[in-house]
Design a protein around this motif. Structure first.
Motif, short mmCIF file in Angstrom:
data_model
loop_
_atom_site.label_atom_id
_atom_site.label_comp_id
_atom_site.label_asym_id
_atom_site.label_seq_id
_atom_site.Cartn_x
_atom_site.Cartn_y
_atom_site.Cartn_z
N ALA A 22 31.64 36.33 17.77
CA ALA A 22 32.48 37.54 17.53
C ALA A 22 33.94 36.00 17.90
N GLU A 23 33.55 35.83 19.37
CA GLU A 23 34.77 34.83 19.54
C GLU A 23 34.73 33.69 19.05
N LEU A 24 33.91 33.12 18.45
CA LEU A 24 34.39 31.70 17.43
C LEU A 24 34.31 32.11 16.01
N ARG A 79 21.67 34.34 14.63
CA ARG A 79 22.52 34.24 15.56
C ARG A 79 20.97 34.25 16.84
N LYS A 111 33.98 33.86 8.22
CA LYS A 111 33.94 33.51 9.14
C LYS A 111 32.81 33.29 9.91
N THR A 124 25.33 34.54 21.92
CA THR A 124 25.27 36.22 21.82
C THR A 124 26.23 37.13 21.65
N GLN A 125 26.35 37.91 21.07
CA GLN A 125 27.41 38.70 19.99
C GLN A 125 28.35 38.12 20.38
N PRO A 126 29.14 39.01 22.06
CA PRO A 126 30.51 38.25 21.67
C PRO A 126 31.05 37.02 21.97
N HIS A 127 30.18 35.86 21.87
CA HIS A 127 30.45 34.75 21.58
C HIS A 127 30.78 34.95 20.36
N ASN A 161 36.43 34.78 15.40
CA ASN A 161 37.11 35.49 15.63
C ASN A 161 38.11 36.98 14.75
N SER A 174 36.17 41.29 15.94
CA SER A 174 35.83 41.74 16.98
C SER A 174 34.35 42.25 17.69
N VAL A 175 33.50 42.78 18.49
CA VAL A 175 32.35 42.66 19.24
C VAL A 175 32.28 43.52 18.17
#
Length: 65
Positions: free
Chosen positions: A25-27, A14, A52, A20-23, A29, A31-32
């Motif tokens: 996690a979003e990509l 990563r 994933k 970033t962790q939030p990005h 799908n 949770s952060v």
């Protein structure tokens, strides 16, 4: 591979990709919080979660005995 090693590998990839962790996690799908715990070796992920993350990070999941 231990959960701690798996988390370190995911975190290193990563950071290599400058995500970033939030990005991530979003990509992927997920949770952060799941990603946070996984990177710290505090979460035993399902194959679905690993798949994933692997897709997003360009990593391949392999099994060996």
């Amino acid at each position: 591979m231990l959960v701690e090693d798996l988390g370190k590998t995911i975190k290193a990839r990563r950071k290599e990709l400058r995500i970033t962790q939030p990005h991530l996690a979003e990509l992927a799908n997920i949770s952060v919080n799941t990603l946070y715990k996984l990177e710290r070796g505090q979460y035993n992920p399902s194959l679905e979660v690993l798949n994933k993350l692997g897709e997003v990070l360009g990593m391949e999941l392999t099994f060996s005995i």
